[in-house]
Design an enzyme around this catalytic site. Structure first.
Site, PDB file in Angstrom:
ATOM      1  CB  SER A 272      -0.936   0.010   1.213  1.00  0.00           C
ATOM      2  OG  SER A 272      -0.189   0.029   2.416  1.00  0.00           O
TER       3      SER A 272
ATOM      4  CE  LYS B 206      -3.441   0.721   4.904  1.00  0.00           C
ATOM      5  NZ  LYS B 206      -3.265   0.386   3.484  1.00  0.00           N
TER       6      LYS B 206
END
Length: 777
Positions: free
Chosen positions: A677, A720
C-alpha cells in the site's frame, strides 16, 4: 373302516373342545340352542352328535361353522347348576360325519353316518402301536403334565385306533391338529400321524429342557454374584469402608442414569463400569477406567440453557458494555432474530479480528450474557500440539481430553458461547498441526460428530456458538479462515476512547483502587489529554493503565492527608502522569520536498508512515533503507520505473537516473515494515524530490502502483483513516476502488476529513504536490 346307515340326531356344538370315541368327560352347556338339543336327546334315546366349531369366538354358529367330522356320544348324566348352566357327562361312541341338516330352527338336527374302526391287527399295525407306546413313555418322562399312571392305563389298550385316540387326547395339540387325528379314518395313517406328532413334541420338550437349564445356570450365577456382593458389603461395613468401591459403583450408576447420554455412549460407559467393578483398586488400570467414566459422566449430553430471545434486552446489554462496535452487535441481534423465527439454528462461528485492546474478549462475554448462555474461554496462544485440541489416546500415561471437551465440561451445557481466544497464535511443529485439528471443530457440517481421541465417542458441537479472536488474519491458514465469519474490529476514534474511559474504564479503576467518585473527579478535557498525549494505540489497554496511574496517585494523596478530594484537569494532568509522551498529530508543520506521508496498517491498528527521498550526485544507484520487506522493496522499484518512464511528462532532467543516486528511507528503521500500500506514497516522494515541488503537509495517502501508473485497491482503510485523523491530517488520497469502504468510517471522523479517490498516479500528484518545479529546491 366300515360306514353304517344314516341316523338323525340333535347336534351339540363344542367350543375349544373335542371328544374322541371311548372318551368320557364333563361338559358345561349354556347356549339356548345347545340346551334344547340336549333336552331333545334326553327325550329320545340319550344319543347326541358332538362336533367342534371352527372359530370358538362365534356365539351363534351357522351350518358352515362346524367341522363335518365329529363324535357320536351318549349322555350318561345331566345336572342343572344354580347359574342356569347344565353340566353333562358324555361318553364317546364312534366317529360320525354329517351328511345333511334336517332342522335349524330352535336347535340343529343332522343326519349322520358313523365310521367303525377295523379290529383286524396286522404285524405293521402291531409295530406302530409299540413305537407309539415307546414314544409316549419317553414323552411322559420329559413332560411333567402327564402322570406315570396314565401310561399304565394306555399300555393295556389292544385296539390300535383307540390307542391312537387316547394318546392324542393327552398331547397338548392345537384344535386343528386334534381334528386332523379325528378325521384320519385309516388306522395305520392315524398311528403314524400320532407318532410324528408326539416325536415333534418330544423335540420341543428337549429344547425347553435345555433352555431351562441355561436359565437356571444363569440364575445360579447371578444369585452367586449377588451373594458375594452382599458378603463384600458386609465385610466393608465391618471394616468401616462405607464409601468403598461398592458405594462408588452405585453413585456412578445413578449419575449415568441422570446424564441422559445417547444410547451408544451409555452402552460404552456401562461396559467400562463393569470392567471397573472387576478390576482391583490397587491396579493402575483401575484409575484409568475411573477417570474415563468420570469424564463421560461429567460431560453435558443433553442439558442446555434456553436462549433469551428478547432482542431489545440483548441490545441494551451490548450497548451497556461496549461503545461502538456496531457490526458485531448487529450480527448478534440478527442471529437472535433468525433463531426466534426458526426456533432451530446451528451456532454461528464468528471471528473477531482486530488489534489488541479493542474489547474482543469482553465482547464475547457480553454476547453470552445477552443470549442467556454459559460462557467458556479457551486460550489457544502457543498451542502447537494437535492433541491439545483432539485429546490424547487413552493408551498414553496421563491422557486427557482436548481443550474443546474440557471447555464443554466446564460449560455444563451443550449450547454455551465458546470463546477460542488468540486463534491466530497457534503454531505447527513436529508434534502436529493444531490449526488443522480445529477444522473439524469449526465446520458446521462436521462438528455435530466431533471426535475426541480420549472420549472415543462422537460429541455434538453443532449447538455451540463459537467466537474466535485474532489479531492478525494473515497467520490463520486459509481453510480455517474460510470456516469462520470474519468481523473486523478497527481501532477506536478519539471520541469513542473518551466515552469508554468516562463510562467504563475510570469507574472500574476507581473501584479497584479503593476510591469513591466523590474522592476523584477526572474532567473530560483531562481524559482527552490522556488519550492524545499519553497513549498511541488502536485499543484502550494503555489508556486503562494511565487511568490506573491517576487512581493510584490520587489514593496516595488522600491517604497521606494532603487532600480529601482530587480534581484532575488538562492543566494539572502533568502533575500526575509526567511530561507528555506523544505529540498529538504527526503531520508536518510545513510543506516538505521529498517527504510524503503514507498510511499503514499494522497488527496494532493503523499508523502514519513518513517516506523520505533524497538525491545525491552519483551514477543512478537506488538505495532502500528502513528495514523494508520484499513487498515494499518491489513497490519502490515499481515507483522508480514509472517515474523513469514518465520523465518527459513530469518535466524531469534527462538521464536523471545516470546523474543522481536516489536514497529512499522509511524512518524508525528498527521496526519491520511491509505491505502492498506504499506504492503511490513512494512515487509521490520521488517525483517531489526530482522536481523540487513540495508535498502538502496535510495530505496522507495509501494505494499500490503499477508500472503504467494505475492505482490498485488496498485493505484496512478504516484503521488507516483513524490513524490519519489522529495524526492531524485533513486530506486522504485513496484508490478509486476503495471509495465504497468510506461508509465504514465513523461519522465523527469522516466530517473532519476530505477523501480524494484516485485511479491513476497523475491524480495523486495533482492533489499532493504544490506549485511548479523549483531549481533551488
Amino acid at each position: 373302516m366300515a360306514k353304517q346307515k344314516e341316523i338323525t340326531l340333535p347336534l351339540l356344538p363344542l367350543r375349544g373342545l373335542l371328544v374322541y370315541p371311548t372318551m368320557v368327560l364333563h361338559l358345561d352347556v349354556g347356549r339356548d340352542r345347545s340346551v334344547q338339543a340336549l333336552e331333545k336327546a334326553m327325550v329320545d334315546d340319550q344319543y347326541i352328535f358332538l362336533t367342534t366349531q371352527k372359530d370358538m369366538n362365534i356365539d351363534e354358529p351357522g351350518v358352515d361353522d362346524f367341522y363335518k367330522m365329529g363324535t357320536l356320544t351318549k349322555v350318561k348324566q345331566m345336572l342343572k347348576l344354580p347359574n342356569g348352566t347344565i353340566r353333562v357327562l358324555v361318553e364317546g361312541i364312534q366317529r360320525a360325519e354329517i351328511s345333511g341338516f334336517t332342522n335349524e330352527e330352535k336347535f340343529y338336527e343332522v343326519n349322520i353316518f358313523t365310521h367303525e374302526d377295523s379290529e383286524k391287527k396286522e404285524s405293521e399295525t402291531e409295530a406302530l402301536m409299540r413305537t407309539l407306546l415307546n414314544y409316549f413313555e419317553q414323552y411322559i418322562k420329559l413332560s411333567k403334565k402327564v402322570s406315570a399312571e396314565t401310561y399304565s392305563t394306555v399300555s393295556d389298550i389292544d385296539e390300535p385306533g383307540r390307542l391312537a385316540d387316547i394318546v392324542a387326547s393327552h398331547l397338548p395339540l392345537k384344535m386343528k391338529e386334534k381334528q386332523n387325528v379325528l378325521e384320519t379314518l385309516d388306522i395305520k395313517e392315524r398311528l403314524q400321524l400320532v407318532i410324528q406328532t408326539i416325536n415333534n413334541e418330544k423335540e420341543v420338550l428337549n429344547l425347553e429342557k435345555k433352555i431351562g437349564q441355561r436359565v437356571k445356570r444363569s440364575m445360579e450365577r447371578t444369585q452367586k454374584e449377588y451373594y458375594l456382593r452382599e458378603q463384600m458389603k458386609a465385610i466393608q461395613k465391618e471394616l468401616g469402608d462405607k464409601e468403598g468401591k461398592t458405594g462408588e459403583i452405585e453413585e456412578l450408576t445413578q449419575r449415568i442414569a441422570e446424564a441422559e447420554m445417547p444410547e451408544s455412549v451409555e452402552k460404552t460407559v456401562l461396559k467400562e463400569l463393569g470392567r471397573y467393578e472387576k478390576v482391583p483398586t490397587s491396579s493402575a488400570e483401575s484409575s484409568v477406567i475411573r477417570n474415563y467414566i468420570e469424564w463421560l459422566v461429567s460431560l453435558p449430553w443433553s442439558a442446555q440453557t434456553e436462549d433469551d430471545l428478547d432482542i431489545k434486552n440483548a441490545e441494551e446489554i451490548l450497548n451497556r458494555d461496549h461503545f461502538g462496535l456496531e457490526k458485531v452487535k448487529e450480527r448478534v441481534l440478527e442471529y437472535l432474530a433468525v433463531q426466534k423465527l426458526t426456533q432451530s439454528l446451528r451456532g454461528p462461528i464468528l471471528c473477531l479480528a482486530g488489534p489488541p485492546g479493542v474489547g474482543k474478549t469482553s465482547l464475547a462475554k457480553s454476547v453470552a450474557e445477552s443470549l442467556g448462555r454459559h460462557f467458556v474461554r479457551v486460550s489457544l496462544g502457543g498451542v502447537r500440539d494437535e492433541s491439545e485440541i483432539r485429546g490424547h489416546r487413552r493408551t498414553y500415561v496421563g491422557a486427557m481430553p482436548g481443550r474443546i471437551i474440557q471447555g464443554m465440561k466446564k460449560a455444563g451445557t451443550i449450547n454455551p458461547v465458546f470463546l477460542l481466544d488468540e486463534i491466530d497464535k497457534m503454531s505447527s511443529d513436529f508434534r502436529g498441526d493444531p490449526s488443522s485439528a480445529m477444522l473439524e471443530v469449526l465446520d458446521p457440517e462436521q462438528n455435530s460428530n466431533f471426535s475426541d481421541h480420549y472420549i472415543e465417542e462422537t460429541y455434538d458441537l453443532s449447538k455451540v456458538m463459537f467466537i474466535a479472536t485474532a489479531n492478525d488474519l494473515s497467520t490463520i491458514p486459509g481453510p480455517l479462515r474460510d470456516r469462520m465469519e470474519i468481523i473486523t474490529i478497527a481501532g477506536y476514534t478519539e471520541l469513542e476512547k473518551v466515552n469508554i474511559a468516562k463510562n467504563h474504564l475510570l469507574p472500574k479503576q476507581i473501584k479497584e483502587n479503593g476510591l469513591t467518585k466523590a474522592q476523584l473527579q477526572v474532567r473530560e478535557d483531562a481524559l482527552q489529554a490522556v488519550v492524545r498525549y499519553y497513549t498511541r494505540e488502536a485499543g484502550v489497554r494503555g489508556l486503562e493503565r494511565q487511568l490506573a496511574t491517576l487512581c493510584r496517585k490520587t489514593a496516595k494523596v488522600i491517604v497521606s492527608g494532603e487532600k480529601k478530594r482530587v480534581v484532575i484537569t488538562e492543566k494539572n494532568i502533568e502533575d500526575f502522569l509526567g511530561k507528555r509522551k506523544f505529540r498529538y498529530g504527526q503531520a508536518e508543520t510545513e510543506n516538505q520536498v521529498g517527504v510524503a506521508t503514507g498510511l499503514a496498517y499494522t497488527s496494532v491498528g493503523g499508523d502514519t508512515l513518513q517516506i523520505e527521498v533524497s538525491l545525491s550526485p552519483g551514477k543512478g544507484k537506488l538505495v532502500l533503507t528502513g528495514k523494508l520487506g520484499d513487498v515494499m522493496k518491489e513497490s519502490a522499484q515499481a515507483a522508480f520505473s514509472y517515474v523513469r518512464s514518465k520523465a518527459v511528462d513530469l518535466k524531469l532532467e534527462e538521464n536523471f537516473h545516470e546523474k543522481y543516486d536516489i536514497h529512499i528511507h522509511v524512518p524508525e528503521g528498527a521496526v519491520p515494515k511491509d505491505g502492498p500500500s506504499a506504492g503511490i506514497t513512494i512515487a509521490t516522494a520521488l517525483v517531489s524530490a526530482l522536481t523540487g515541488r513540495e508535498i502538502r503537509r496535510e495530505v496522507g495517502m495509501t494505494g499500490e502502483i503499477t508500472l503504467r501508473g494505475r492505482v490498485l485497491p488496498i485493505g484496512g482503510l478504516k484503521e488507516k483513516t483513524l490513524s490519519a485523523h489522529r495524526a492531524g491530517l485533513t486530506t486522504i488520497i485513496l484508490p478509486q476502488d476503495n471509495e465504497k469502504d468510506i461508509d465504514d468510517i465513523p461519522e465523527s471522523v469522516r466530517k473532519d476529513l476530505k477523501f480524494v479517490p484516485v485511479s491513476h498516479i497523475e491524480e495523486v500528484l495533482e492533489t499532493a504536490l504544490v506549485g511548479e518545479r523549483s531549481e533551488s529546491k
